[in-house]
Design a protein around this motif. Structure first.
Motif, PDB file in Angstrom:
ATOM      1  N   SER A   1     -22.442 -46.037   0.974  1.00  0.00           N
ATOM      2  CA  SER A   1     -22.136 -45.140  -0.142  1.00  0.00           C
ATOM      3  C   SER A   1     -22.847 -45.558  -1.423  1.00  0.00           C
ATOM      4  O   SER A   1     -22.614 -44.973  -2.482  1.00  0.00           O
ATOM      5  N   THR A   2     -23.714 -46.564  -1.335  1.00  0.00           N
ATOM      6  CA  THR A   2     -24.389 -47.061  -2.532  1.00  0.00           C
ATOM      7  C   THR A   2     -25.841 -46.596  -2.582  1.00  0.00           C
ATOM      8  O   THR A   2     -26.744 -47.348  -2.913  1.00  0.00           O
ATOM      9  N   LEU A   3     -26.080 -45.338  -2.193  1.00  0.00           N
ATOM     10  CA  LEU A   3     -27.432 -44.791  -2.249  1.00  0.00           C
ATOM     11  C   LEU A   3     -27.913 -44.751  -3.703  1.00  0.00           C
ATOM     12  O   LEU A   3     -27.134 -44.515  -4.628  1.00  0.00           O
ATOM     13  N   VAL A   4     -29.205 -44.962  -3.873  1.00  0.00           N
ATOM     14  CA  VAL A   4     -29.771 -45.012  -5.214  1.00  0.00           C
ATOM     15  C   VAL A   4     -30.820 -43.921  -5.378  1.00  0.00           C
ATOM     16  O   VAL A   4     -31.318 -43.347  -4.401  1.00  0.00           O
ATOM     17  N   ASN A   5     -31.152 -43.649  -6.604  1.00  0.00           N
ATOM     18  CA  ASN A   5     -32.259 -42.734  -6.915  1.00  0.00           C
ATOM     19  C   ASN A   5     -33.557 -43.532  -6.972  1.00  0.00           C
ATOM     20  O   ASN A   5     -33.603 -44.632  -7.527  1.00  0.00           O
ATOM     21  N   LEU A   6     -34.596 -42.958  -6.403  1.00  0.00           N
ATOM     22  CA  LEU A   6     -35.905 -43.606  -6.374  1.00  0.00           C
ATOM     23  C   LEU A   6     -36.925 -42.671  -7.003  1.00  0.00           C
ATOM     24  O   LEU A   6     -37.143 -41.561  -6.518  1.00  0.00           O
ATOM     25  N   GLY A   7     -37.543 -43.113  -8.079  1.00  0.00           N
ATOM     26  CA  GLY A   7     -38.574 -42.313  -8.729  1.00  0.00           C
ATOM     27  C   GLY A   7     -39.951 -42.916  -8.474  1.00  0.00           C
ATOM     28  O   GLY A   7     -40.170 -44.098  -8.726  1.00  0.00           O
TER      29      GLY A   7
ATOM     30  N   THR B   1     -46.051 -46.056 -10.397  1.00  0.00           N
ATOM     31  CA  THR B   1     -44.911 -46.884 -10.763  1.00  0.00           C
ATOM     32  C   THR B   1     -43.678 -46.387 -10.022  1.00  0.00           C
ATOM     33  O   THR B   1     -43.452 -45.173  -9.930  1.00  0.00           O
ATOM     34  N   VAL B   2     -42.886 -47.317  -9.483  1.00  0.00           N
ATOM     35  CA  VAL B   2     -41.710 -46.955  -8.698  1.00  0.00           C
ATOM     36  C   VAL B   2     -40.475 -47.590  -9.348  1.00  0.00           C
ATOM     37  O   VAL B   2     -40.461 -48.785  -9.638  1.00  0.00           O
ATOM     38  N   GLN B   3     -39.439 -46.759  -9.599  1.00  0.00           N
ATOM     39  CA  GLN B   3     -38.235 -47.247 -10.282  1.00  0.00           C
ATOM     40  C   GLN B   3     -36.979 -46.834  -9.523  1.00  0.00           C
ATOM     41  O   GLN B   3     -36.923 -45.744  -8.938  1.00  0.00           O
ATOM     42  N   ILE B   4     -35.976 -47.706  -9.528  1.00  0.00           N
ATOM     43  CA  ILE B   4     -34.698 -47.407  -8.889  1.00  0.00           C
ATOM     44  C   ILE B   4     -33.602 -47.284  -9.945  1.00  0.00           C
ATOM     45  O   ILE B   4     -33.673 -47.869 -11.018  1.00  0.00           O
ATOM     46  N   ASN B   5     -32.550 -46.498  -9.597  1.00  0.00           N
ATOM     47  CA  ASN B   5     -31.447 -46.271 -10.526  1.00  0.00           C
ATOM     48  C   ASN B   5     -30.225 -45.816  -9.727  1.00  0.00           C
ATOM     49  O   ASN B   5     -30.342 -45.336  -8.598  1.00  0.00           O
ATOM     50  N   ARG B   6     -29.058 -45.977 -10.346  1.00  0.00           N
ATOM     51  CA  ARG B   6     -27.810 -45.509  -9.757  1.00  0.00           C
ATOM     52  C   ARG B   6     -26.896 -45.072 -10.883  1.00  0.00           C
ATOM     53  O   ARG B   6     -26.954 -45.629 -11.985  1.00  0.00           O
ATOM     54  N   ALA B   7     -26.075 -44.092 -10.609  1.00  0.00           N
ATOM     55  CA  ALA B   7     -25.237 -43.507 -11.656  1.00  0.00           C
ATOM     56  C   ALA B   7     -24.303 -44.530 -12.285  1.00  0.00           C
ATOM     57  O   ALA B   7     -24.030 -44.477 -13.485  1.00  0.00           O
ATOM     58  N   SER B   8     -23.805 -45.470 -11.510  1.00  0.00           N
ATOM     59  CA  SER B   8     -22.885 -46.462 -12.056  1.00  0.00           C
ATOM     60  C   SER B   8     -23.038 -47.767 -11.294  1.00  0.00           C
ATOM     61  O   SER B   8     -23.664 -47.828 -10.237  1.00  0.00           O
ATOM     62  N   GLY B   9     -22.451 -48.812 -11.827  1.00  0.00           N
ATOM     63  CA  GLY B   9     -22.490 -50.108 -11.164  1.00  0.00           C
ATOM     64  C   GLY B   9     -23.584 -50.994 -11.725  1.00  0.00           C
ATOM     65  O   GLY B   9     -24.596 -50.526 -12.243  1.00  0.00           O
ATOM     66  N   SER B  10     -23.364 -52.294 -11.638  1.00  0.00           N
ATOM     67  CA  SER B  10     -24.317 -53.252 -12.195  1.00  0.00           C
ATOM     68  C   SER B  10     -24.844 -54.219 -11.148  1.00  0.00           C
ATOM     69  O   SER B  10     -25.514 -55.189 -11.478  1.00  0.00           O
ATOM     70  N   ALA B  11     -24.536 -53.952  -9.869  1.00  0.00           N
ATOM     71  CA  ALA B  11     -24.994 -54.855  -8.808  1.00  0.00           C
ATOM     72  C   ALA B  11     -26.488 -54.687  -8.565  1.00  0.00           C
ATOM     73  O   ALA B  11     -27.096 -53.677  -8.925  1.00  0.00           O
ATOM     74  N   SER B  12     -27.058 -55.693  -7.924  1.00  0.00           N
ATOM     75  CA  SER B  12     -28.467 -55.613  -7.536  1.00  0.00           C
ATOM     76  C   SER B  12     -28.572 -54.853  -6.220  1.00  0.00           C
ATOM     77  O   SER B  12     -27.744 -55.028  -5.330  1.00  0.00           O
ATOM     78  N   TYR B  13     -29.572 -53.999  -6.098  1.00  0.00           N
ATOM     79  CA  TYR B  13     -29.747 -53.220  -4.882  1.00  0.00           C
ATOM     80  C   TYR B  13     -31.234 -53.017  -4.636  1.00  0.00           C
ATOM     81  O   TYR B  13     -32.084 -53.473  -5.403  1.00  0.00           O
ATOM     82  N   SER B  14     -31.573 -52.301  -3.558  1.00  0.00           N
ATOM     83  CA  SER B  14     -32.981 -52.136  -3.197  1.00  0.00           C
ATOM     84  C   SER B  14     -33.220 -50.753  -2.612  1.00  0.00           C
ATOM     85  O   SER B  14     -32.286 -50.067  -2.173  1.00  0.00           O
ATOM     86  N   ALA B  15     -34.484 -50.359  -2.595  1.00  0.00           N
ATOM     87  CA  ALA B  15     -34.896 -49.088  -1.992  1.00  0.00           C
ATOM     88  C   ALA B  15     -36.312 -49.263  -1.454  1.00  0.00           C
ATOM     89  O   ALA B  15     -37.164 -49.873  -2.105  1.00  0.00           O
ATOM     90  N   SER B  16     -36.553 -48.750  -0.264  1.00  0.00           N
ATOM     91  CA  SER B  16     -37.894 -48.845   0.325  1.00  0.00           C
ATOM     92  C   SER B  16     -38.552 -47.469   0.357  1.00  0.00           C
ATOM     93  O   SER B  16     -37.874 -46.433   0.386  1.00  0.00           O
ATOM     94  N   PHE B  17     -39.867 -47.473   0.357  1.00  0.00           N
ATOM     95  CA  PHE B  17     -40.640 -46.232   0.282  1.00  0.00           C
ATOM     96  C   PHE B  17     -42.005 -46.486   0.901  1.00  0.00           C
ATOM     97  O   PHE B  17     -42.366 -47.615   1.266  1.00  0.00           O
ATOM     98  N   ALA B  18     -42.798 -45.434   1.008  1.00  0.00           N
ATOM     99  CA  ALA B  18     -44.184 -45.550   1.472  1.00  0.00           C
ATOM    100  C   ALA B  18     -45.029 -44.521   0.735  1.00  0.00           C
ATOM    101  O   ALA B  18     -44.551 -43.429   0.417  1.00  0.00           O
ATOM    102  N   CYS B  19     -46.267 -44.884   0.434  1.00  0.00           N
ATOM    103  CA  CYS B  19     -47.234 -43.950  -0.132  1.00  0.00           C
ATOM    104  C   CYS B  19     -48.498 -43.978   0.721  1.00  0.00           C
ATOM    105  O   CYS B  19     -48.880 -45.034   1.255  1.00  0.00           O
ATOM    106  N   GLY B  20     -49.132 -42.840   0.854  1.00  0.00           N
ATOM    107  CA  GLY B  20     -50.316 -42.740   1.688  1.00  0.00           C
ATOM    108  C   GLY B  20     -51.367 -41.852   1.055  1.00  0.00           C
ATOM    109  O   GLY B  20     -51.109 -41.114   0.106  1.00  0.00           O
TER     110      GLY B  20
END
Length: 260
Positions: free
Chosen positions: A227-233, A149-168
């Motif tokens: 400056s809108t980097l997000v956390n990706l779990g 399961t992959v989840q995104i988060n940011r300390a503040s703000g309510s805008a929609s955003y995205s994050a890309s990743f890869a698993c192998g």
């Protein structure tokens, strides 16, 4: 005298029938104990009684040996799934990782190549398994399935955003280095706390004899912008109000098939 000899013969025959008989052994441990090869020219029947002949089985059946000594062994028909190329299940195991990975910086968005090493990848430490290929014909196959399961988060703000990743999935034989054998990249989009289920499946064939280790790993790609980097779990929650660790955990299943 003849009557006396007849009685001796009956006694001798009765003793022989109810004793243990050994072939090529002086100390039989079963009713019939054969120390050597057995060449059976006709049927092998099992499950018979004093008045009913046992079952001889039919073409392509296997003799099933029951664990319970009081249960009769029998012939069994095993259905091999179409498309497996006459392969049978040899090893099956599922591992679970409940630690996961947290990314908070942007990584590389470069392409990935077969047999890349594991540099810059982070392992899902408990999604690791070992298996042994004993068949020497190169016909064995291993199917590897990863779900996380992959989840995104940011300390503040309510805008929609995205994050890309890869698993192998990385594989190594013996003391060799891990090599990339399968990879998929993906993107999570949405508001804070958005998450998705990620699946990766691969079948590897033409495996040589030997001991193998397999492990799942992931890496970050583009985490937002500027400056809108997000956390990706990956395999762990970043917003526990929407996802907990039990829901986020990763599983990897290893299925090894050998020639039937």
């Amino acid at each position: 005298m003849k009557l006396f000899l007849y009685i001796l013969t009956i006694i001798s025959t009765t003793t022989f029938v109810h004793s243990q008989v050994g072939i090529n052994t002086e100390n039989p441990t079963r009713i019939l104990d054969i120390n050597g090869d057995l060449n059976l020219r006709k049927e092998l029947r099992v499950g018979g009684t004093d008045i009913v002949a046992g079952e001889a089985g039919t073409k392509d059946q296997l003799l099933q040996i029951k664990a319970d000594a009081d249960t009769k062994n029998n012939w069994k028909t095993y259905q091999i799934a179409n498309g497996t190329g006459s392969l049978s299940l040899y090893y099956l195991n599922t591992t679970k990782d409940d630690t996961g990975i947290l990314f908070n910086t942007t990584g590389s968005t470069a392409a990935y190549n077969m047999d890349d090493n594991a540099t810059d990848w982070i392992y899902l430490t408990k999604n690791k398994d070992n298996f042994v290929v004993t068949d020497g014909t190169g016909s064995s196959k291993v199917t590897l399935s990863l779900q996380t399961t992959v989840q995104i988060n940011r300390a503040s703000g309510s805008a929609s955003y995205s994050a890309s990743f890869a698993c192998g999935i990385f594989l190594k034989k013996g003391t060799e280095e891990y090599k990339l054998k399968a990879v998929r990249s993906d993107v999570v989009r949405g508001l804070r706390g958005s998450y998705k289920i990620f699946n990766l499946n691969v079948t590897l064939d033409k495996l040589e004899q030997g001991s193998y280790q397999v492990q799942a790993a992931c890496r970050n790609r583009q985490l937002g912008s500027g400056s809108t980097l997000v956390n990706l779990g990956i395999g762990q929650p970043t917003d526990t109000t929407k996802l907990n660790q039990a829901m986020a955990s990763s599983t990897m299943t290893t299925t090894l098939l050998h020639p039937y």
